[in-house]
Motif scaffolding. Structure first.
Motif, PDB file in Angstrom:
ATOM      1  N   MET A  61       0.824  -1.216   0.000  1.00  0.00           N
ATOM      2  CA  MET A  61       0.000   0.000   0.000  1.00  0.00           C
ATOM      3  C   MET A  61       0.858   1.266   0.000  1.00  0.00           C
ATOM      4  O   MET A  61       0.601   2.165  -0.814  1.00  0.00           O
ATOM      5  CB  MET A  61      -0.977   0.003   1.174  1.00  0.00           C
ATOM      6  N   PRO A  62       1.895   1.361   0.848  1.00  0.00           N
ATOM      7  CA  PRO A  62       2.744   2.555   0.768  1.00  0.00           C
ATOM      8  C   PRO A  62       3.434   2.698  -0.593  1.00  0.00           C
ATOM      9  O   PRO A  62       3.525   3.797  -1.129  1.00  0.00           O
ATOM     10  CB  PRO A  62       3.774   2.334   1.883  1.00  0.00           C
ATOM     11  N   ALA A  63       3.862   1.590  -1.173  1.00  0.00           N
ATOM     12  CA  ALA A  63       4.515   1.638  -2.481  1.00  0.00           C
ATOM     13  C   ALA A  63       3.520   2.112  -3.545  1.00  0.00           C
ATOM     14  O   ALA A  63       3.866   2.937  -4.396  1.00  0.00           O
ATOM     15  CB  ALA A  63       5.062   0.274  -2.853  1.00  0.00           C
ATOM     16  N   ARG A  64       2.293   1.621  -3.486  1.00  0.00           N
ATOM     17  CA  ARG A  64       1.262   2.046  -4.448  1.00  0.00           C
ATOM     18  C   ARG A  64       1.010   3.544  -4.322  1.00  0.00           C
ATOM     19  O   ARG A  64       0.906   4.256  -5.325  1.00  0.00           O
ATOM     20  CB  ARG A  64      -0.028   1.268  -4.224  1.00  0.00           C
ATOM     21  N   LYS A  65       0.904   4.039  -3.091  1.00  0.00           N
ATOM     22  CA  LYS A  65       0.648   5.469  -2.877  1.00  0.00           C
ATOM     23  C   LYS A  65       1.819   6.317  -3.380  1.00  0.00           C
ATOM     24  O   LYS A  65       1.603   7.370  -3.966  1.00  0.00           O
ATOM     25  CB  LYS A  65       0.387   5.736  -1.401  1.00  0.00           C
ATOM     26  N   ILE A  66       3.032   5.848  -3.129  1.00  0.00           N
ATOM     27  CA  ILE A  66       4.200   6.598  -3.598  1.00  0.00           C
ATOM     28  C   ILE A  66       4.256   6.623  -5.118  1.00  0.00           C
ATOM     29  O   ILE A  66       4.495   7.660  -5.728  1.00  0.00           O
ATOM     30  CB  ILE A  66       5.500   5.990  -3.010  1.00  0.00           C
ATOM     31  N   LEU A  67       4.035   5.474  -5.752  1.00  0.00           N
ATOM     32  CA  LEU A  67       4.159   5.373  -7.199  1.00  0.00           C
ATOM     33  C   LEU A  67       2.987   5.978  -7.964  1.00  0.00           C
ATOM     34  O   LEU A  67       3.165   6.602  -9.007  1.00  0.00           O
ATOM     35  CB  LEU A  67       4.320   3.909  -7.610  1.00  0.00           C
ATOM     36  N   PHE A  68       1.763   5.777  -7.450  1.00  0.00           N
ATOM     37  CA  PHE A  68       0.584   6.116  -8.245  1.00  0.00           C
ATOM     38  C   PHE A  68      -0.376   7.074  -7.556  1.00  0.00           C
ATOM     39  O   PHE A  68      -1.377   7.469  -8.145  1.00  0.00           O
ATOM     40  CB  PHE A  68      -0.178   4.832  -8.610  1.00  0.00           C
ATOM     41  N   GLY A  69      -0.122   7.413  -6.304  1.00  0.00           N
ATOM     42  CA  GLY A  69      -1.012   8.333  -5.607  1.00  0.00           C
ATOM     43  C   GLY A  69      -2.354   7.740  -5.255  1.00  0.00           C
ATOM     44  O   GLY A  69      -3.302   8.448  -5.010  1.00  0.00           O
ATOM     45  N   LYS A  70      -2.459   6.413  -5.270  1.00  0.00           N
ATOM     46  CA  LYS A  70      -3.741   5.760  -4.936  1.00  0.00           C
ATOM     47  C   LYS A  70      -3.742   5.362  -3.492  1.00  0.00           C
ATOM     48  O   LYS A  70      -2.824   4.879  -2.943  1.00  0.00           O
ATOM     49  CB  LYS A  70      -3.970   4.517  -5.794  1.00  0.00           C
TER      50      LYS A  70
END
Length: 70
Positions: A61-70
């Motif tokens: 989840m943190p990686a997704r938020k960092i990469l895609f802002g989701k």
């Protein structure tokens, strides 16, 4: 209110070609384009989810938020 050329409204150009379509042809192509965009987005989301599975679960989840802002 229904527009006479929904595909022209959606794409904007090439107007000289899109104005040659009948309203039913334009509506059909507009619907197909919308469907293709939804399918592409779904496929992209699934691919991203599969790619993130290489990370430990707590980091996804943190990686997704960092990469895609989701």
């Amino acid at each position: 209110m229904t527009t006479p050329n929904p595909l022209l409204d959606q794409l904007g150009e090439p107007a000289e070609v899109l104005t040659l379509l009948t309203p039913s042809e334009s509506q059909r192509l507009s619907d197909l384009l919308r469907q293709a965009k939804r399918s592409e987005q779904r496929s992209l989301d699934e691919t991203i989810d599969r790619a993130l599975t290489v990370l430990p679960r707590l980091m996804r989840m943190p990686a997704r938020k960092i990469l895609f802002g989701k």
